[in-house]
Write a protein that holds these residues in place. Structure first.
Motif, PDB file in Angstrom:
ATOM      1  N   THR C 106      61.875  44.312  42.145  1.00 36.53           N
ATOM      2  CA  THR C 106      60.527  43.967  41.699  1.00 36.53           C
ATOM      3  C   THR C 106      60.628  42.854  40.661  1.00 36.53           C
ATOM      4  O   THR C 106      61.671  42.679  40.039  1.00 36.53           O
ATOM      5  CB  THR C 106      59.852  45.183  41.037  1.00 36.53           C
ATOM      6  OG1 THR C 106      60.669  45.624  39.947  1.00 36.53           O
ATOM      7  CG2 THR C 106      59.680  46.316  42.027  1.00 36.53           C
ATOM      8  N   PHE C 189      65.097  43.083  55.853  1.00 41.31           N
ATOM      9  CA  PHE C 189      63.979  43.660  56.594  1.00 41.31           C
ATOM     10  C   PHE C 189      63.892  45.146  56.318  1.00 41.31           C
ATOM     11  O   PHE C 189      64.895  45.845  56.237  1.00 41.31           O
ATOM     12  CB  PHE C 189      64.151  43.425  58.100  1.00 41.31           C
ATOM     13  CG  PHE C 189      63.015  43.971  58.899  1.00 41.31           C
ATOM     14  CD1 PHE C 189      63.112  45.222  59.508  1.00 41.31           C
ATOM     15  CD2 PHE C 189      61.823  43.275  59.018  1.00 41.31           C
ATOM     16  CE1 PHE C 189      62.053  45.755  60.224  1.00 41.31           C
ATOM     17  CE2 PHE C 189      60.762  43.799  59.726  1.00 41.31           C
ATOM     18  CZ  PHE C 189      60.875  45.038  60.336  1.00 41.31           C
ATOM     19  N   ASP C 190      62.660  45.601  56.152  1.00 42.68           N
ATOM     20  CA  ASP C 190      62.429  47.018  55.881  1.00 42.68           C
ATOM     21  C   ASP C 190      61.048  47.362  56.403  1.00 42.68           C
ATOM     22  O   ASP C 190      60.373  46.526  56.979  1.00 42.68           O
ATOM     23  CB  ASP C 190      62.549  47.266  54.377  1.00 42.68           C
ATOM     24  CG  ASP C 190      63.120  48.631  54.072  1.00 42.68           C
ATOM     25  OD1 ASP C 190      63.892  48.759  53.105  1.00 42.68           O
ATOM     26  OD2 ASP C 190      62.775  49.592  54.796  1.00 42.68           O
ATOM     27  N   ARG C 191      60.609  48.596  56.129  1.00 38.80           N
ATOM     28  CA  ARG C 191      59.361  48.967  56.761  1.00 38.80           C
ATOM     29  C   ARG C 191      58.115  48.618  55.964  1.00 38.80           C
ATOM     30  O   ARG C 191      57.006  49.000  56.337  1.00 38.80           O
ATOM     31  CB  ARG C 191      59.346  50.442  57.156  1.00 38.80           C
ATOM     32  CG  ARG C 191      59.485  51.422  56.041  1.00 38.80           C
ATOM     33  CD  ARG C 191      59.295  52.832  56.566  1.00 38.80           C
ATOM     34  NE  ARG C 191      60.517  53.431  57.048  1.00 38.80           N
ATOM     35  CZ  ARG C 191      60.673  54.735  57.268  1.00 38.80           C
ATOM     36  NH1 ARG C 191      59.672  55.559  57.026  1.00 38.80           N
ATOM     37  NH2 ARG C 191      61.799  55.210  57.715  1.00 38.80           N
ATOM     38  N   ARG C 192      58.260  47.957  54.833  1.00 36.97           N
ATOM     39  CA  ARG C 192      57.072  47.400  54.187  1.00 36.97           C
ATOM     40  C   ARG C 192      57.414  46.007  53.694  1.00 36.97           C
ATOM     41  O   ARG C 192      58.548  45.554  53.823  1.00 36.97           O
ATOM     42  CB  ARG C 192      56.590  48.296  53.056  1.00 36.97           C
ATOM     43  CG  ARG C 192      57.523  48.361  51.889  1.00 36.97           C
ATOM     44  CD  ARG C 192      56.996  49.250  50.782  1.00 36.97           C
ATOM     45  NE  ARG C 192      58.048  49.452  49.797  1.00 36.97           N
ATOM     46  CZ  ARG C 192      58.044  50.392  48.874  1.00 36.97           C
ATOM     47  NH1 ARG C 192      57.033  51.235  48.784  1.00 36.97           N
ATOM     48  NH2 ARG C 192      59.034  50.486  48.016  1.00 36.97           N
ATOM     49  N   LYS C 193      56.436  45.309  53.109  1.00 32.28           N
ATOM     50  CA  LYS C 193      56.602  43.880  52.887  1.00 32.28           C
ATOM     51  C   LYS C 193      57.046  43.483  51.495  1.00 32.28           C
ATOM     52  O   LYS C 193      57.294  42.318  51.243  1.00 32.28           O
ATOM     53  CB  LYS C 193      55.293  43.160  53.232  1.00 32.28           C
ATOM     54  CG  LYS C 193      54.862  43.473  54.656  1.00 32.28           C
ATOM     55  CD  LYS C 193      53.783  42.578  55.132  1.00 32.28           C
ATOM     56  CE  LYS C 193      53.103  43.136  56.364  1.00 32.28           C
ATOM     57  NZ  LYS C 193      54.016  43.350  57.472  1.00 32.28           N
ATOM     58  N   ALA C 194      57.135  44.414  50.569  1.00 33.09           N
ATOM     59  CA  ALA C 194      57.608  44.061  49.235  1.00 33.09           C
ATOM     60  C   ALA C 194      58.372  45.247  48.682  1.00 33.09           C
ATOM     61  O   ALA C 194      58.223  46.368  49.152  1.00 33.09           O
ATOM     62  CB  ALA C 194      56.430  43.726  48.324  1.00 33.09           C
ATOM     63  N   HIS C 195      59.189  44.957  47.678  1.00 32.18           N
ATOM     64  CA  HIS C 195      59.985  45.998  47.036  1.00 32.18           C
ATOM     65  C   HIS C 195      60.795  46.760  48.080  1.00 32.18           C
ATOM     66  O   HIS C 195      60.590  47.943  48.316  1.00 32.18           O
ATOM     67  CB  HIS C 195      59.073  46.959  46.259  1.00 32.18           C
ATOM     68  CG  HIS C 195      59.866  47.888  45.390  1.00 32.18           C
ATOM     69  ND1 HIS C 195      59.301  48.961  44.750  1.00 32.18           N
ATOM     70  CD2 HIS C 195      61.182  47.942  45.078  1.00 32.18           C
ATOM     71  CE1 HIS C 195      60.221  49.604  44.061  1.00 32.18           C
ATOM     72  NE2 HIS C 195      61.374  49.006  44.253  1.00 32.18           N
ATOM     73  N   MET C 197      64.652  47.668  49.914  1.00 31.84           N
ATOM     74  CA  MET C 197      66.105  47.679  49.806  1.00 31.84           C
ATOM     75  C   MET C 197      66.687  46.969  51.033  1.00 31.84           C
ATOM     76  O   MET C 197      67.692  46.313  50.950  1.00 31.84           O
ATOM     77  CB  MET C 197      66.613  49.128  49.769  1.00 31.84           C
ATOM     78  CG  MET C 197      66.218  49.789  48.493  1.00 31.84           C
ATOM     79  SD  MET C 197      66.654  51.524  48.291  1.00 31.84           S
ATOM     80  CE  MET C 197      67.563  51.971  49.690  1.00 31.84           C
ATOM     81  N   TYR C 199      66.885  47.591  55.516  1.00 33.42           N
ATOM     82  CA  TYR C 199      67.725  48.324  56.476  1.00 33.42           C
ATOM     83  C   TYR C 199      69.006  47.528  56.658  1.00 33.42           C
ATOM     84  O   TYR C 199      70.077  48.069  56.887  1.00 33.42           O
ATOM     85  CB  TYR C 199      67.056  48.398  57.849  1.00 33.42           C
ATOM     86  CG  TYR C 199      65.835  49.270  57.945  1.00 33.42           C
ATOM     87  CD1 TYR C 199      64.752  48.877  58.704  1.00 33.42           C
ATOM     88  CD2 TYR C 199      65.768  50.508  57.304  1.00 33.42           C
ATOM     89  CE1 TYR C 199      63.629  49.677  58.833  1.00 33.42           C
ATOM     90  CE2 TYR C 199      64.645  51.314  57.430  1.00 33.42           C
ATOM     91  CZ  TYR C 199      63.581  50.893  58.194  1.00 33.42           C
ATOM     92  OH  TYR C 199      62.464  51.676  58.323  1.00 33.42           O
ATOM     93  N   ARG C 267      67.178  56.644  57.187  1.00 35.88           N
ATOM     94  CA  ARG C 267      66.243  55.526  57.211  1.00 35.88           C
ATOM     95  C   ARG C 267      66.230  54.824  58.555  1.00 35.88           C
ATOM     96  O   ARG C 267      65.195  54.357  59.015  1.00 35.88           O
ATOM     97  CB  ARG C 267      66.565  54.539  56.093  1.00 35.88           C
ATOM     98  CG  ARG C 267      66.356  55.165  54.716  1.00 35.88           C
ATOM     99  CD  ARG C 267      66.204  54.136  53.618  1.00 35.88           C
ATOM    100  NE  ARG C 267      67.348  53.288  53.454  1.00 35.88           N
ATOM    101  CZ  ARG C 267      67.274  51.964  53.330  1.00 35.88           C
ATOM    102  NH1 ARG C 267      66.123  51.358  53.330  1.00 35.88           N
ATOM    103  NH2 ARG C 267      68.367  51.264  53.192  1.00 35.88           N
TER     104      ARG C 267
END
Lengths: 798, 173, 298
Positions: C106, C189-195, C197, C199, C267
Motif C-alpha cells: 500500500t 496478478f491477483d484477484r483484486r486490483k490493488a493491494h 501479494m 499469485y 489461493r
C-alpha cells in the motif's frame, strides 16, 4: 371484528395523511458526520479505553485443535506469570456458562471439549496485552483429538438430507442437525410432469467475513452495587445484557450495557457482543477492577460469526411460454461449531428460497448443520444472498433453455400486487409491491436489451463483455423468529432541544437518522433540534435488536407513535395560546402558528414553557408491535414477514479471457423501499451493498484447512474490495408505499446486498457463455470454466 | 520483569501540541497515541499496516502508526485528522468529505482524510487514477469509495479557490 | 518454544556500532529496518528474539540511489517510495522500478519498507529481489569481521533462509548499468486490483537489437524453489530470437512448462499458477519491447 391496536392505527393514519414532506425524503447530513470527520472526540468503544487508566487486559487462550476433548487443563504457570492478575476458567463462572443467541449450545469458556479453533479455554487477565499474551503461551493442555469435520456433507447427505453417522460435535444435543425447515405447496411431481423444460443444478457458496474495520472491543467496570457496566461493540445491547447477566448470575438490572457508535457491524456484531461483553464483565466482576478487551484482527476473523456457506440442489420446471410450474430445492447451510443465528438464517433462506416469483408447486427442504469450522451466524442478508445466487442462476438457465431473454422470463413470473407468494401470503396493495416497476426501471436505466444483444456479439477475442440481471425480495424485520416490537423515547428539553432515545444502534448504516427525520416531520421541528443518545440499557427502552433491516420499519413505526402522540399534546398546548383548534396548529419550529391565521406567531419555546405551566408532559414513549407473522412448520404456509423489500439489480462485466480477471464495470440497482425517508441513507446502502456484494461474488472467501484452521485470517489474504475494484453504481428508487410502515417505508440494510452476487454471476455467465455454479468467481475459476469449454484462444495457453 | 524493558522518554509534537511521554521499547506509536496520550483521532483496524485506519502524517509522510516503534517517533512532528485545521474550524478536505456525504461509520475517515490531504499537497489536481493509487491502501467496508474520489475533486476546487478552512458552526447548521 | 512478545531495542550510533552489536548479540538480536515484516512476524508469534537493532538511525548513510563507475548503487535502507522518487523511474532501462512501486503493498507501507528489508525477508513474494534478479544484482554483506559482495541469485537457500550469517547486515545492492535499447518490467496478478501479494510475480529485462532479443533475464517469485529465481532455460531459448507472440508462445509452451514447477495452495492451484506465469511472462516482455520502442513509460 378485529380491533386494530392503537400503535398500528397511528402508523396507518400517518401513512394516509401525509402528502407533502419537509424533511422526509431529503438528503441531509447525518447527525454524527461532523464529529467523525474532525476525529477529536472518542466515538468508538476502544476510544474510551484511555479514560480507564490501569484497566486490566483480558486475553483469550484458544484451542489448539478444532475438535478435541480436553483431558487436562493446567493454568498454574499462566497464573504465576508476573503481571497476571487472574486466570479465569469455566469453573469460575458464577452464573450459566452459555452465550448462545438462539440455542443454548455455546459455552463462553469451554470445559469439556473444543469444537473449533476459536474456542476459549481460559481468560488471562493481566496488566497489559503483551504480558497476557506471553503468559498465555505457558498454558499446558492435554487433548484427546477427535475427527475434524470441515465439510458439511460429512454430516448430512445432499440427496436424502439424512444425518450421516459421524463423531458428533454436539453430542450433548444427540445430533449435529441444528434446524430443519420446509415448504410444501401444491404437487411438485405433477408440476414437473407438466413442465416443458426442466433445469437442475448444484450451487455452492463460501464463508464470508464481515471485515468491519473496527475490531470488537469491550470495557467493563465493576459498580458499587455489585453490578457491572460494559461499554461494548454490540448491535443488540439488550441481548448482550441478557447474556452477560446470565453468565454472571446477576439480575439484568444490575448489568448496564452501553453501545457506542460502531465502525461497521453488518450482522457481525450481533452476537459477538454477548461473547466479548461477557468476557470483559466476568473479568471485571471477579477481579473488582476495570477491564478491557480489544480483539486483534486475526482474532476477529476466527472468533465472530461468518456468513453460512451453502450447498444447494435446485430443480426448476417451466412451460414453453416461461411460466414457472415447479421448484424443488434442497439447501444445506454450514453453521460451523455453534448455532449462533443459524436457525433463523436457515428459516429466512427457506422463506425466500424460490425467489420473488409465482410458484404454484414447491418443495423446499433446508438443513443447518454443525461442523468444526468457525461458526456462522448473522451477516447482512442472512441466508438470502445465498439462495438468490442459486435461484437467479436457475432462472437464467431456464431462459437459455427456453430461448427467452432472462429479463422477459422474469417479467413473466415475478410477483405483482394481488399475487400469492409461495407461502400463500397475499401481496395486497397495503404491503407495497413495486417489483415490476423496479425491474422496469432497471431495464431502462441500463439499456438492458440492447446491451444484452451487443455483448453477446463480443464473444471472440481476449476480452468478453456480459450483462446480467437479478430480482430479489427480502422480508422486513424478524418474522416469526421472536416477538417483534420496538420502542423509542422522545423527551423535549426545556431549552427546546429534543432527546431521542432508542435501543437501536448505529454501525454506519445511518438508519437512526431516518428516525429523526420521521420525528422532525411529525413534530414540525428541524432535525438539528434532536440529540440522539447512545444506546444504554439503563436509559433507553428495549427496542429489539438492530438486525433484519428493521430499524426504519420498526424503529420508525415506534417513532411515528411517539411523535404523533407528542404532537397531539403540543397542538393542545399551542391551541391554548393561539386560540384556534388543535388540528389547525402548524409547527414550523422555531415558529408556531394557526393555519387559518398565520400572521399570529408564537415560538417553539413559548409552547414548551406553556406546557410546563399547564402540566402537560413533554416526554413520549413510542411503542410498536409488528402484526404477527405466521408460519406452518409442515407446509411453510402463512405470512412469514410483515412486508418485503423488492429490488432489481443489473450488472455489467468485462472479462480478461487470458487471466480470468472479472471487472465489474457498472451495477444498477433499483429498490422498492416503500418510501425514501433518509435520502442520504438509502444511497449509502445501495453503494455499500453493491461493494460488499461484489466482494462476495468475486473475491471473498474464508478458507479452512482439513484441520479446521483458518488459513487467511488477515486483510491481505482475505480479499475485500478496494477503491480500485469499485464499479460505477447507478441507482433509482421505487416507492410503493407500505401501509404499516412509517410514511410507507420499508427496510434496505440487507436487500441492498442480496441481489448483487446473483446479477454479477449472471453477467459473467453471459460473457463466457458458461454456467457459473460457485462463489466466489475467482480468476482461476473463470480459467477452468473456459478451459472446460475449450474456448481459450490465447496463443500462450498450456 | 518490568525492569527488563526499561522505559524511554520520547518527545513529540502531535497536531501542534508538545508531548513528553515514557514508552516501552516494544510499544507502537499507535499504542502511545491512543492509550497513553488519549489521542483518538488515530484508529487501529488491523495492526499489520494493511487497512489504513492508523495512518498518520509523520514528518510529512503517510505512515501506518501500528508498525512504527514509539521510540522512533522521538522528535517527530505528527499530524492526525484532528490537526488538519485549527480549533473551531475544519479543513477543505474535511469539508469536502461532508459535502459529498462520504461519512458512514467513520472508522476509516481519519486515515482517508490524511491521505487526501497529502495527495492534494503534492498534486493539486489529480486524475482518477492518481486518486485511486493513493487511496488503494485504505479499506472502507461501508463502501464510500466513490464518494472519496468525488471528495478529492471537491477539496481540490476549494483549495484552488483559496478556501482552506471552514467554520464548524457554518457546517453544523 | 515459548514466545516472548516484548523486546528491547538497541539504537546504534552508526553502522560500525550496529555491526558490533550484531556481532555480539546475534541471533538473539535481529535487525529491524522498516518493520513492516519483522513487526508482523512478532505479532503472529513466528519469530522470537530478545531484542531488535533499529537500523533507522543509519538511514542518512544507507539510503541512496546513485550512479558510480558503470554501476547503479542502492542503499539497503532506501524506502520503496524513495526508489520511486529517484532517477530510476524516469530512465527507460529501469522502468521496472516504476512497476515495482505501483504494485508494492500500500502507498503508506512504501514509506517504511526498504530495499534491504524486502530482500532480507527471503520470501518468494519479495518484489524487490525479483526485479533485481533480472538486473544481475549483487548484495553487499557487512559484518564486524569484514564485507563481501554476493550475487543476489546465490543469496537464497530456502524458504525464509538466506546464505547470510546472523551477524551480517545487507547494506547495499548494485547492478551494472544496462545498455540503451533495453528495459525492464514487473507484473503481478491477483484477484483484486490493488493491494495484492500476487499469485505470480514476474520481472523481465530485455536488450533488443531491432526485433531481436540480444539478451534477456526473467525472474519469477518461484521457478521451482520457495524463493525468487531466474528462468534460465527460457532465457536461453529466447536469446537471438525475435520478440513476437509466436516465439513467446513457444517459449512458454515448450520451455517454461518444463523449467518451472509450481505449488498448489489455498489461493491457487499449481496448474493455474503455471498457466498464469506464462501469460504474465508474455505480457511483461511485450511491455518491455513497447518501452524500448517508445523510449518511455509506455
Amino acid at each position: 371484528m378485529n380491533q386494530i391496536p392503537e400503535h398500528l392505527r397511528i402508523v396507518e393514519e400517518v401513512f394516509s395523511k401525509y402528502r407533502r414532506f419537509v424533511y422526509v425524503g431529503k438528503k441531509l447530513l447525518r447527525w454524527d458526520a461532523v464529529s467523525k470527520v474532525t476525529g477529536r472526540a472518542p466515538i468508538f468503544t476502544a476510544d474510551f479505553v484511555s479514560r480507564y487508566r490501569d484497566a486490566l487486559y483480558v486475553y483469550s487462550i484458544r484451542a489448539k485443535y478444532a475438535h478435541a476433548i480436553i483431558k487436562k487443563l493446567d493454568v498454574s504457570e499462566v497464573s504465576q506469570y508476573p503481571g497476571v492478575v487472574k486466570v479465569i476458567t469455566a469453573k469460575d463462572i458464577p452464573g450459566i456458562n452459555d452465550v448462545g443467541y438462539v440455542v443454548p449450545d455455546q459455552p463462553l469458556i469451554v470445559d469439556r471439549k473444543v469444537r473449533y479453533i476459536g474456542d476459549v479455554l481460559a481468560l488471562v487477565v493481566a496488566r497489559d496485552y503483551y504480558i497476557a499474551r506471553e503468559a498465555a503461551e505457558r498454558v499446558h493442555v492435554e487433548y484427546e483429538k477427535l475427527p475434524v469435520i470441515t465439510n458439511p456433507l460429512d454430516v448430512i447427505d445432499l440427496k436424502t438430507l439424512d444425518e450421516k453417522k459421524h463423531v458428533l460435535i454436539h453430542e450433548e444435543r444427540g445430533s449435529d442437525v441444528v434446524a430443519r425447515y420446509r415448504i410444501r405447496r401444491g404437487d411438485v411431481e405433477r408440476g414437473f410432469r407438466e413442465a416443458d423444460v426442466i433445469v437442475e443444478n448444484e450451487y455452492r457458496t463460501q464463508f464470508q467475513e464481515h471485515a468491519y474495520i473496527e475490531p470488537e472491543a469491550a470495557i467493563a467496570v465493576p459498580e458499587s452495587d455489585g453490578g457491572v457496566t460494559v461499554i461494548l461493540t454490540t448491535q443488540c445491547p439488550f441481548e448482550a445484557r441478557k447474556a452477560i447477566a446470565r453468565v454472571l448470575g446477576l439480575p439484568q438490572g444490575l448489568v448496564r450495557v452501553i453501545a457506542p457508535l460502531m465502525g461497521g457491524g453488518f450482522g457481525g456484531k450481533e452476537d459477538v457482543g454477548n461473547v466479548i461483553g461477557a468476557k470483559a464483565a466476568l473479568a471485571a466482576y471477579l477481579t473488582g477492577q476495570p477491564t478491557t478487551i480489544i480483539y486483534t484482527r486475526e482474532e476477529s476473523f476466527i472468533s465472530h460469526s461468518k456468513r453460512h456457506p451453502m450447498i444447494a440442489r435446485y430443480r426448476h420446471g417451466a412451460k414453453k411460454d416461461g411460466t414457472l410450474v415447479a421448484v424443488e430445492a434442497k439447501i444445506i447451510l454450514d453453521t460451523g461449531a455453534y448455532a449462533s443465528l443459524g436457525p433463523f438464517v436457515a428459516w429466512r433462506a427457506t422463506v425466500h428460497s424460490v425467489g420473488p416469483y409465482r410458484v404454484p408447486n414447491a418443495k423446499v427442504d433446508t438443513v443447518a448443520v454443525y461442523t468444526n469450522n468457525v461458526y456462522a451466524g448473522a451477516f447482512r442478508g442472512f441466508g438470502n444472498p445465498q439462495v438468490h445466487f442459486a435461484v437467479e442462476r436457475q432462472m437464467d438457465l431456464l431462459a437459455e433453455e427456453l430461448g427467452m431473454d432472462p429479463v422477459d422470463l422474469r417479467f413473466k413470473n415475478i410477483l405483482r400486487e394481488g399475487d400469492e407468494t409461495v407461502h400463500g401470503q397475499l401481496l395486497s396493495k397495503d404491503l407495497g409491491v413495486g417489483l415490476e416497476e423496479a425491474l422496469r426501471r432497471a431495464v431502462n436505466l441500463s439499456n438492458w436489451y440492447e446491451k444484452r444483444r451487443k455483448y453477446s456479439l463480443h464473444s471472440k477475442g481476449l476480452v468478453r463483455k456480459g450483462i446480467g440481471a437479478a430480482v430479489l425480495w427480502h422480508g422486513n424485520s424478524i418474522g416469526v423468529e421472536a416477538a417483534d416490537y420496538s420502542s423509542v423515547s422522545l423527551i423535549v428539553n426545556s431549552d427546546g432541544t429534543i432527546t431521542f432515545r432508542t435501543g437501536l444502534t448505529d454501525f454506519g448504516q445511518g438508519a437512526l437518522w431516518g428516525l429523526i427525520l420521521i420525528a422532525s416531520e411529525i413534530l414540525g421541528v428541524p432535525p438539528s433540534y434532536f440529540i440522539i443518545e447512545r444506546a444504554d440499557t439503563s436509559a433507553v427502552p428495549d427496542s429489539g435488536p438492530t438486525v433484519a433491516s428493521r430499524t426504519t420499519v420498526m424503529g420508525g413505526a415506534a417513532t411515528v407513535n411517539a411523535a404523533y402522540k407528542l404532537r397531539q399534546r403540543l397542538n393542545e398546548v399551542a391551541s391554548h395560546i393561539l386560540g384556534c383548534s388543535p388540528s389547525d396548529v402548524e409547527i414550523r419550529a422555531p415558529d408556531v402558528f394557526c393555519r387559518s391565521n398565520p400572521l399570529r406567531r408564537i415560538s417553539w419555546r413559548d409552547v414548551i414553557e406553556e406546557a410546563h405551566w399547564l402540566g402537560i408532559p413533554l416526554q413520549e414513549f413510542g411503542y410498536y408491535r409488528a402484526p404477527s407473522a405466521s408460519w406452518d412448520e409442515d407446509t411453510g404456509q402463512g405470512s412469514p414477514y410483515i412486508t418485503y423489500t423488492f429490488g432489481a439489480v443489473i450488472a455489467e462485466v468485462t472479462i480478461d479471457v487470458e487471466t480470468g480477471e472479472v471487472t465489474v464495470d457498472r451495477i444498477y440497482t433499483v429498490y422498492d423501499v416503500g418510501k425514501v425517508i433518509n435520502k442520504e441513507g438509502v444511497e449509502h446502502q445501495a453503494e455499500c451493498g453493491a461493494i460488499q456484494g461484489l466482494g462476495y461474488a468475486l473475491m471473498e472467501e474464508l478458507i479452512h484447512d482439513a484441520e479446521g484452521r483458518v488459513l487467511n485470517a488477515n486483510l491481505s489474504t482475505y480479499y475485500i474490495p478496494t477503491v480500485a475494484d469499485t464499479p460505477e453504481i447507478i441507482y433509482d428508487w421505487v416507492e410503493s408505499g407500505y401501509k404499516q410502515g412509517p410514511f410507507g417505508a420499508k427496510g434496505l440494510g440487507e436487500p441492498s446486498l442480496v441481489g448483487i452476487a446473483a446479477a454479477i454471476a449472471n453477467a459473467v455467465s453471459h460473457a463466457l457463455k458458461a454456467e457459473i455454479n460457485e462463489l466466489p468467481i475467482t480468476p482461476e475459476k473463470v480459467y477452468l470454466t473456459l478451459k472446460k469449454l475449450s474456448k481459450l484462444r490465447n496463443d500462450v495457453r498450456m | 520483569m518490568y525492569d527488563e524493558y526499561p522505559s524511554v522518554k520520547i518527545r513529540l509534537r502531535v497536531d501542534g501540541k508538545h508531548y513528553e511521554v515514557y514508552v516501552k521499547p516494544y510499544e507502537r506509536l499507535v499504542d502511545v497515541l491512543r492509550y497513553k496520550l488519549g489521542i483518538v483521532s488515530v484508529k487501529e483496524g488491523c495492526g499489520r499496516g494493511e487497512c489504513g485506519s492508523c495512518v498518520v502524517l509523520m514528518n510529512g509522510e503517510l505512515v501506518p502508526s501500528c508498525l512504527i516503534l514509539a521510540i522512533r517517533a522521538n522528535g517527530s512532528e505528527i499530524t492526525t485528522v484532528a490537526g488538519l485545521a485549527p480549533e473551531g474550524k475544519i479543513h477543505a478536505v474535511q469539508k469536502a468529505l461532508l459535502d459529498v456525504h462520504a461519512i458512514q461509520c467513520g472508522f476509516c475517515i481519519p486515515g482517508v482524510a490524511l491521505a487526501i490531504k497529502w495527495l492534494l499537497d503534492k498534486n493539486p489536481n489529480p486524475s482518477d487514477e492518481e486518486i485511486k493509487e493513493v487511496l488503494s491502501g485504505h479499506y472502507c467496508r461501508c463502501g464510500s469509495y466513490l464518494r472519496f474520489i468525488k471528495a478529492v475533486k471537491t477539496a481540490s476546487k476549494y483549495i484552488r479557490e483559496g478556501r482552506i478552512y471552514f467554520d464548524i458552526k457554518e457546517v453544523i447548521s | 518454544m515459548v514466545l516472548i512478545f516484548r523486546f528491547n531495542v538497541y539504537r546504534p550510533k552508526d553502522l560500525d556500532d550496529a555491526l558490533e552489536i550484531l556481532d555480539r548479540e546475534a541471533p538473539e538480536v535481529i535487525p529491524i529496518a522498516g518493520g513492516t515484516d519483522v513487526l508482523v512476524l512478532v505479532r503472529e508469534g513466528v519469530i522470537r528474539f530478545k531484542g531488535l537493532i533499529d537500523l533507522w538511525p543509519l538511514r542518512r548513510k544507507l539510503s541512496f540511489v546513485r550512479r558510480e563507475d558503470e554501476f547503479i548503487r542502492i542503499g539497503a535502507l532506501t524506502t520503496i517510495n524513495e526508489l520511486g522518487r529517484s532517477f530510476l523511474t524516469s530512465d527507460v532501462r529501469y522502468l521496472g522500478f516504476h512497476d515495482l512501486i505501483h504494485y508494492f503493498a500500500t502507498p503508506y507501507i512504501r514509506n517504511l519498507a526498504t530495499v534491504g528489508g524486502n530482500i532480507a525477508t527471503a520470501h518468494p513474494l519479495s518484489d524487490v529481489a525479483i526485479l533485481l534478479l533480472t538486473l544481475n544484482a549483487e548484495v553487499k554483506l557487512m559484518s564486524a569481521k569484514g564485507e563481501r559482495w554476493v550475487p543476489l541469485e546465490n543469496l537464497y537457500v530456502g524458504k525464509r533462509v538466506l546464505r547470510k550469517e546472523p551477524n551480517e547486515l545487507i547494506t547495499e545492492v548494485r547492478f551494472r548499468e544496462k545498455p540503451t535499447n533495453s528495459s525492464t518490467s514487473l507484473l503481478k496478478f491477483d484477484r483484486r486490483k490493488a493491494h495484492i501479494m500476487g499469485y505470480v510475480v514476474v520481472a523481465t529485462h530485455a536488450y533488443m537489437d531491432h526485433e531481436v532479443i540480444k539478451d534477456v533475464a526473467i525472474a519469477f517469485d518461484s521457478v521451482g524453489k520457495p524463493y525468487p529465481g531466474r528462468a534460465k532455460l527460457v532465457e536461453e531459448f529466447l536469446k537471438g530470437k525475435p520478440l513476437t507472440n509466436d516465439v513467446l508462445s513457444k517459449a512458454v509452451k515448450e520451455v517454461l512448462v518444463k523449467e518451472m514447477t509450481r505449488i498448489s495452495d489455498y489461493r491457487a492451484t499449481s496448474e493455474y499458477r503455471l498457466y498464469l506465469s506464462g501469460v504474465l511472462l508474455k505480457r511483461s516482455l511485450l511491455k518491455v519491447k513497447e518501452r524500448i520502442q517508445r523510449g518511455s513509460l509506455g
